[in-house]
Motif scaffolding. Sequence first.
Motif, PDB file in Angstrom:
ATOM      1  N   MET A  17      37.873   6.941  21.835  1.00 18.34           N
ATOM      2  CA  MET A  17      38.643   6.114  20.930  1.00 18.34           C
ATOM      3  C   MET A  17      37.871   4.868  20.515  1.00 18.34           C
ATOM      4  N   ALA A  71      35.844   5.318  17.379  1.00 17.47           N
ATOM      5  CA  ALA A  71      36.512   5.780  16.151  1.00 17.47           C
ATOM      6  C   ALA A  71      35.979   5.001  14.953  1.00 17.47           C
ATOM      7  N   MET A  87      41.407   7.288  14.448  1.00  9.71           N
ATOM      8  CA  MET A  87      42.121   6.724  15.594  1.00  9.71           C
ATOM      9  C   MET A  87      43.507   7.355  15.730  1.00  9.71           C
ATOM     10  N   LEU A 108      43.011  10.653  17.376  1.00  4.22           N
ATOM     11  CA  LEU A 108      42.715  10.463  18.794  1.00  4.22           C
ATOM     12  C   LEU A 108      43.920   9.941  19.569  1.00  4.22           C
ATOM     13  N   ASP A 109      44.720   9.124  18.912  1.00  6.09           N
ATOM     14  CA  ASP A 109      45.942   8.594  19.519  1.00  6.09           C
ATOM     15  C   ASP A 109      46.889   9.749  19.868  1.00  6.09           C
ATOM     16  N   PRO A 118      42.700   1.575  22.026  1.00  7.22           N
ATOM     17  CA  PRO A 118      41.932   2.019  23.200  1.00  7.22           C
ATOM     18  C   PRO A 118      42.232   1.185  24.451  1.00  7.22           C
ATOM     19  N   HIS A 154      45.646   2.155  25.838  1.00  5.69           N
ATOM     20  CA  HIS A 154      45.595   3.472  26.467  1.00  5.69           C
ATOM     21  C   HIS A 154      44.841   3.419  27.801  1.00  5.69           C
TER      22      HIS A 154
END
Length: 100
Positions: free
Chosen positions: A1, A4, A10, A13-14, A61, A64
């Motif tokens: 992430m 990205a 993003m 990826l999220d 990121p 997360h």
Amino acid sequence: MERADDEHEMVRLDIAFHDAVFASARHQRLVDAWEGIRCQVHLFLLTRIGRNTEGYLGRIPREHRELVTALRVRDTDSALELFAAHRRHAVDVVTGNGPS
């Protein structure tokens, strides 16, 4: 992430992150519930970046990573608090009720 290139990557990826979190729970009803709302969350994230992208590439990121840390040590209270803040911030951006 963290690598990205843009907000759309993003978002992809999220969603993948959330797919992985729910799959790792190994709880089929939870996975089924996620799959039931996954497309709505994807649309929500697209709406979020359409509204405001400021800080999105840097913030997600970090949030997360914090969630993963809490989940790995099975700190349920911290994980719930982090998830609530994560969700609340995104909703605030979409509704215009908070900082970007």
